[in-house]
Scaffold this active site. Structure first.
Site, PDB file in Angstrom:
ATOM      1  N   ASN A  10      41.302  45.906  50.140  1.00 56.09           N
ATOM      2  CA  ASN A  10      39.863  46.163  50.139  1.00 56.09           C
ATOM      3  C   ASN A  10      39.187  44.971  50.806  1.00 56.09           C
ATOM      4  OD1 ASN A  10      37.181  46.557  49.520  1.00 56.09           O
ATOM      5  ND2 ASN A  10      37.414  46.312  47.301  1.00 56.09           N
ATOM      6  N   TRP A  11      38.718  45.188  52.021  1.00 55.16           N
ATOM      7  CA  TRP A  11      38.164  44.069  52.808  1.00 55.16           C
ATOM      8  C   TRP A  11      36.727  43.747  52.427  1.00 55.16           C
ATOM      9  CZ3 TRP A  11      40.080  45.146  58.545  1.00 55.16           C
ATOM     10  CH2 TRP A  11      41.480  45.153  58.557  1.00 55.16           C
ATOM     11  N   LYS A  12      36.142  44.550  51.577  1.00 54.68           N
ATOM     12  CA  LYS A  12      34.759  44.326  51.116  1.00 54.68           C
ATOM     13  C   LYS A  12      33.834  44.081  52.309  1.00 54.68           C
ATOM     14  CE  LYS A  12      36.565  42.862  46.711  1.00 54.68           C
ATOM     15  NZ  LYS A  12      36.418  42.072  45.502  1.00 54.68           N
ATOM     16  N   HIS A  98      34.042  51.141  42.418  1.00 50.66           N
ATOM     17  CA  HIS A  98      34.463  49.736  42.310  1.00 50.66           C
ATOM     18  C   HIS A  98      33.482  48.986  41.407  1.00 50.66           C
ATOM     19  CE1 HIS A  98      35.241  45.575  43.398  1.00 50.66           C
ATOM     20  NE2 HIS A  98      36.428  45.988  43.802  1.00 50.66           N
ATOM     21  N   GLU A 100      32.074  46.242  41.675  1.00 49.67           N
ATOM     22  CA  GLU A 100      30.925  45.644  42.366  1.00 49.67           C
ATOM     23  C   GLU A 100      29.843  46.700  42.613  1.00 49.67           C
ATOM     24  OE1 GLU A 100      33.210  43.864  45.531  1.00 49.67           O
ATOM     25  OE2 GLU A 100      34.024  42.447  44.076  1.00 49.67           O
ATOM     26  N   GLU A 170      41.133  47.686  37.190  1.00 49.69           N
ATOM     27  CA  GLU A 170      40.667  46.390  37.687  1.00 49.69           C
ATOM     28  C   GLU A 170      39.812  45.714  36.620  1.00 49.69           C
ATOM     29  OE1 GLU A 170      40.836  46.158  42.241  1.00 49.69           O
ATOM     30  OE2 GLU A 170      38.860  46.845  41.678  1.00 49.69           O
ATOM     31  N   GLY A 176      38.405  38.457  41.880  1.00 48.06           N
ATOM     32  CA  GLY A 176      37.877  37.328  42.655  1.00 48.06           C
ATOM     33  C   GLY A 176      37.800  36.028  41.873  1.00 48.06           C
ATOM     34  N   SER A 216      42.778  39.617  41.543  1.00 44.59           N
ATOM     35  CA  SER A 216      43.500  38.394  41.919  1.00 44.59           C
ATOM     36  C   SER A 216      44.994  38.608  42.158  1.00 44.59           C
ATOM     37  CB  SER A 216      43.261  37.290  40.882  1.00 44.59           C
ATOM     38  OG  SER A 216      41.879  36.983  40.810  1.00 44.59           O
ATOM     39  N   GLY A 237      41.918  42.432  46.950  1.00 44.02           N
ATOM     40  CA  GLY A 237      40.679  42.018  47.600  1.00 44.02           C
ATOM     41  C   GLY A 237      40.910  40.777  48.445  1.00 44.02           C
ATOM     42  N   GLY A 238      40.579  39.612  47.891  1.00 40.78           N
ATOM     43  CA  GLY A 238      40.636  38.346  48.638  1.00 40.78           C
ATOM     44  C   GLY A 238      41.925  38.147  49.426  1.00 40.78           C
TER      45      GLY A 238
HETATM   46  P1  PGA Z   1      40.469  40.360  44.258  1.00 42.89           P
HETATM   47  O1  PGA Z   1      39.617  41.721  44.345  1.00 42.89           O
HETATM   48  O2  PGA Z   1      41.881  40.696  44.675  1.00 42.89           O
HETATM   49  O3  PGA Z   1      39.783  39.427  45.223  1.00 42.89           O
HETATM   50  O4  PGA Z   1      40.403  39.887  42.846  1.00 42.89           O
HETATM   51  C1  PGA Z   1      40.144  42.933  43.909  1.00 42.89           C
HETATM   52  C2  PGA Z   1      39.151  44.044  44.117  1.00 42.89           C
HETATM   53  O5  PGA Z   1      37.942  43.784  44.042  1.00 42.89           O
HETATM   54  O6  PGA Z   1      39.522  45.187  44.380  1.00 42.89           O
END
Ligand code: PGA
Length: 264
Positions: A10-12, A98, A100, A170, A176, A216, A237-238
């Site tokens: 997930n490149w956000k 998600h 966020e 999640e 993050g 993470s 994500g990251g």
């Molecule tokens: P993260 O994000 O790997 O940076 O913790 C995961 C996500 O938001 O899907």
């Protein structure tokens, strides 16, 4: 029956289209040897990069995902993107709900439910994100939150419509933050989710639905996570924004899945 593990990046809101093209090409070069029948790879760039990235990966083992979608097929919704637009770009997956989006854009279970329905109806795979925040975990509300996200998210969706559903557990406190859930914590929650699916749809359907872990995920924790019986891959994500990290997460997962017999 077999669940094919899946690693999704997930490149956000990162990477311009130029950067995304270059990055997708590098991922493709580094992961061409992964057999998609054993492990699926999905990348989810920003909307603006989907069209170009789709062309880069069209002849590869990498599938395209979007990070969100509107619940209507079309209409006067300025700034939104529809499922038909995503389908036209050859998107196969859509992240829905998600944390966020739940937190910053106030997406409710009701909205998420409508999005799931349109994605399933058009034959794409939603990746439904569920999970508790820190306060909820500390107050022993994890299972209650999972009940709420699963029962209300999947409201009025029949087992016939579900075939393509993927769930991502999640925990918000792990997203993050560098704090990964231990494999035991993740397995406990994901076993619980599978049990909820079992209550809703029965054993055979619940055993087919893939449940990913997200929060993470890194090359040094993916092996232990993916070994767990109810962890069928990861939403990253990251670490999916760094070439070496993403490539290694996929490769280490691949090593594990070649060892694990996922037949039930
Ligand atoms: P993260 O994000 O790997 O940076 O913790 C995961 C996500 O938001 O899907």
């Amino acid at each position: 029956m077999k669940r094919i593990p899946l690693i999704a990046g997930n490149w956000k809101m990162y990477k311009t289209t130029t950067e995304a093209i270059e990055f997708a090409s590098a991922i493709k070069r580094n992961l061409y040897q992964i057999n998609p029948e054993l492990l699926e790879i999905v990348i989810c760039p920003a909307f603006t990069a989907l069209s170009d990235v789709s062309e880069v990966i069209c002849d590869s083992n990498i599938k395209l995902g979007a990070q969100d979608v509107h619940w209507e097929r079309e209409g006067a919704f300025t700034g939104e993107v529809s499922i038909l637009m995503l389908k036209d770009l050859n998107c196969k997956y859509v992240i829905v709900g998600h944390s966020e989006r739940r937190t910053y854009f106030k997406e409710t279970n009701e909205i998420i439910n409508k999005k799931l329905k349109v994605v399933l109806k058009e034959g794409l795979s939603p990746i439904l994100c569920v999970g508790e925040n820190l306060e909820e975990r500390e107050n022993n509300m994890t299972f209650k939150v999972l009940d709420d996200h699963i029962y209300n998210g999947l409201k009025d969706i029949s087992s016939l419509e579900l075939v393509n559903l993927v769930i991502a557990y999640e925990p918000v406190w792990a997203i993050g933050t560098g704090k990964t859930a231990t494999p035991q914590i993740a397995q406990e929650a994901q076993g619980y989710i599978r049990n909820l699916l079992n209550n809703l749809y029965g054993e055979s359907i619940s055993q087919q639905i893939r449940i990913l872990y997200g929060g993470s995920v890194k090359p040094d924790n993916i092996r232990e996570l993916i070994k767990q019986p109810d962890i069928d891959g990861a939403l990253v994500g990251g670490a999916s924004l760094i070439l070496d990290s993403f490539v290694n997460i996929v490769k280490y997962s691949y090593d594990e899945v070649k060892n694990i017999c996922m037949d039930y």
